[in-house]
Design a protein around this motif. Structure first.
Motif, mmCIF file in Angstrom:
data_model
loop_
_atom_site.group_PDB
_atom_site.id
_atom_site.type_symbol
_atom_site.label_atom_id
_atom_site.label_comp_id
_atom_site.label_asym_id
_atom_site.label_seq_id
_atom_site.Cartn_x
_atom_site.Cartn_y
_atom_site.Cartn_z
ATOM 1 N N ASP A 5 0.811 -1.326 -0.164
ATOM 2 C CA ASP A 5 0.008 0.031 -0.051
ATOM 3 C C ASP A 5 0.893 1.156 0.087
ATOM 4 O O ASP A 5 2.147 1.309 0.342
ATOM 5 C CB ASP A 5 -0.864 0.233 1.289
ATOM 6 N N GLU A 6 0.425 2.373 -0.546
ATOM 7 C CA GLU A 6 1.135 3.571 -0.396
ATOM 8 C C GLU A 6 0.659 4.492 0.969
ATOM 9 O O GLU A 6 -0.728 4.669 0.988
ATOM 10 C CB GLU A 6 0.878 4.368 -1.502
ATOM 11 N N ILE A 7 1.396 5.093 1.848
ATOM 12 C CA ILE A 7 0.843 5.620 2.883
ATOM 13 C C ILE A 7 1.602 6.981 3.073
ATOM 14 O O ILE A 7 2.683 7.055 2.718
ATOM 15 C CB ILE A 7 1.391 4.868 4.104
ATOM 16 N N GLU A 8 0.631 7.949 3.046
ATOM 17 C CA GLU A 8 1.347 9.251 3.409
ATOM 18 C C GLU A 8 2.308 9.276 4.714
ATOM 19 O O GLU A 8 1.696 8.933 5.967
ATOM 20 C CB GLU A 8 0.099 10.473 3.535
ATOM 21 N N ILE A 9 3.152 10.275 4.610
ATOM 22 C CA ILE A 9 4.073 10.436 5.827
ATOM 23 C C ILE A 9 3.192 11.012 6.997
ATOM 24 O O ILE A 9 3.353 10.443 8.270
ATOM 25 C CB ILE A 9 5.291 10.943 5.544
ATOM 26 N N GLU A 10 2.281 11.688 6.803
ATOM 27 C CA GLU A 10 1.347 12.332 7.862
ATOM 28 C C GLU A 10 0.576 11.313 8.520
ATOM 29 O O GLU A 10 0.148 11.522 9.695
ATOM 30 C CB GLU A 10 0.408 13.346 7.166
ATOM 31 N N ASP A 11 0.314 10.162 7.828
ATOM 32 C CA ASP A 11 -0.307 8.945 8.500
ATOM 33 C C ASP A 11 0.167 8.013 9.443
ATOM 34 O O ASP A 11 -0.082 7.529 10.076
ATOM 35 C CB ASP A 11 -1.147 8.271 7.295
ATOM 36 N N MET A 12 1.705 8.343 9.447
ATOM 37 C CA MET A 12 2.593 7.460 9.922
ATOM 38 C C MET A 12 2.629 8.016 11.577
ATOM 39 O O MET A 12 2.561 9.436 11.704
ATOM 40 C CB MET A 12 3.700 7.375 9.578
ATOM 41 N N THR A 13 3.314 7.242 12.611
ATOM 42 C CA THR A 13 3.344 7.876 13.950
ATOM 43 C C THR A 13 4.803 7.964 14.115
ATOM 44 O O THR A 13 5.521 6.999 13.389
ATOM 45 C CB THR A 13 2.776 6.577 14.862
ATOM 46 N N TYR A 14 5.331 9.042 14.358
ATOM 47 C CA TYR A 14 6.975 9.385 14.577
ATOM 48 C C TYR A 14 7.070 8.938 16.048
ATOM 49 O O TYR A 14 6.593 9.213 17.132
ATOM 50 C CB TYR A 14 7.033 10.891 14.259
ATOM 51 N N ASP A 15 8.376 8.083 16.116
ATOM 52 C CA ASP A 15 8.929 8.068 17.290
ATOM 53 C C ASP A 15 10.262 8.625 17.659
ATOM 54 O O ASP A 15 11.329 8.226 16.987
ATOM 55 C CB ASP A 15 9.248 6.297 17.623
ATOM 56 N N ALA A 16 10.089 9.746 18.393
ATOM 57 C CA ALA A 16 11.238 10.782 18.456
ATOM 58 C C ALA A 16 12.571 10.105 19.184
ATOM 59 O O ALA A 16 13.715 10.367 18.893
ATOM 60 C CB ALA A 16 10.980 12.019 19.453
ATOM 61 N N THR A 17 12.388 9.063 19.874
ATOM 62 C CA THR A 17 13.354 8.033 20.442
ATOM 63 C C THR A 17 14.270 7.662 19.541
ATOM 64 O O THR A 17 15.541 7.756 19.721
ATOM 65 C CB THR A 17 12.930 7.330 21.859
ATOM 66 N N LEU A 18 13.544 6.860 18.836
ATOM 67 C CA LEU A 18 14.014 5.748 17.782
ATOM 68 C C LEU A 18 14.359 6.759 16.495
ATOM 69 O O LEU A 18 15.257 6.029 15.637
ATOM 70 C CB LEU A 18 13.381 4.666 17.578
ATOM 71 N N GLN A 19 13.859 7.563 16.481
ATOM 72 C CA GLN A 19 13.736 8.484 15.224
ATOM 73 C C GLN A 19 13.300 7.811 13.785
ATOM 74 O O GLN A 19 14.222 7.777 12.755
ATOM 75 C CB GLN A 19 15.187 9.526 14.690
ATOM 76 N N ILE A 20 12.165 7.216 13.996
ATOM 77 C CA ILE A 20 11.683 6.605 13.017
ATOM 78 C C ILE A 20 10.017 6.698 13.110
ATOM 79 O O ILE A 20 9.659 7.117 13.826
ATOM 80 C CB ILE A 20 11.655 4.870 12.989
ATOM 81 N N TYR A 21 9.511 6.626 11.515
ATOM 82 C CA TYR A 21 8.218 6.687 11.202
ATOM 83 C C TYR A 21 7.638 5.217 11.140
ATOM 84 O O TYR A 21 8.391 4.379 10.820
ATOM 85 C CB TYR A 21 7.877 7.422 10.188
ATOM 86 N N HIS A 22 6.667 5.035 11.836
ATOM 87 C CA HIS A 22 6.055 3.594 11.752
ATOM 88 C C HIS A 22 4.612 3.493 11.562
ATOM 89 O O HIS A 22 3.851 4.692 11.700
ATOM 90 C CB HIS A 22 6.423 2.608 12.992
ATOM 91 N N TYR A 23 4.044 2.692 10.899
ATOM 92 C CA TYR A 23 2.563 2.476 10.643
ATOM 93 C C TYR A 23 2.216 0.941 10.675
ATOM 94 O O TYR A 23 3.096 0.142 10.317
ATOM 95 C CB TYR A 23 2.620 2.714 9.099
ATOM 96 N N PRO A 24 1.156 0.871 11.215
ATOM 97 C CA PRO A 24 0.487 -0.820 11.557
ATOM 98 C C PRO A 24 0.120 -1.280 10.144
ATOM 99 O O PRO A 24 -0.740 -0.708 9.455
ATOM 100 C CB PRO A 24 -0.451 -0.541 12.629
#
Length: 64
Positions: A5-24
Motif C-alpha cells: 500500500d502507499e501511505i502518506e508520511i502524515e498518516d504514520m506515527t513518529y517515534d522521536a526516541t528511535l527517530q523512525i516513522y512507523h505504521y501498523p
C-alpha cells in the motif's frame, strides 16, 4: 518489488526516541522507516524482522 500500500508520511506515527516513522499493517505487522533513510531519498518502509520460521510481509511505499 511489490508494494502492499502507499501511505502518506502524515498518516504514520513518529517515534522521536528511535527517530523512525512507523505504521501498523492490517496483518498485525508494523512497517518502519528511519529519518536518515528519508534524508537519503529512500521512500519504502521495511517490515520489522520476523521471528525465525515466519514468512516476511511485503514492504509499504510511503510518500516522503
Amino acid at each position: 518489488m511489490s508494494m502492499y500500500d502507499e501511505i502518506e508520511i502524515e498518516d504514520m506515527t513518529y517515534d522521536a526516541t528511535l527517530q523512525i516513522y512507523h505504521y501498523p499493517c492490517p496483518c498485525g505487522d508494523r512497517f518502519e522507516i528511519g529519518i536518515d533513510d528519508l534524508r537519503d531519498g529512500e521512500d519504502v518502509a521495511d517490515d520489522l524482522p520476523k521471528p525465525e520460521g515466519e514468512a516476511d510481509a511485503q514492504p509499504v511505499a510511503v510518500a516522503a
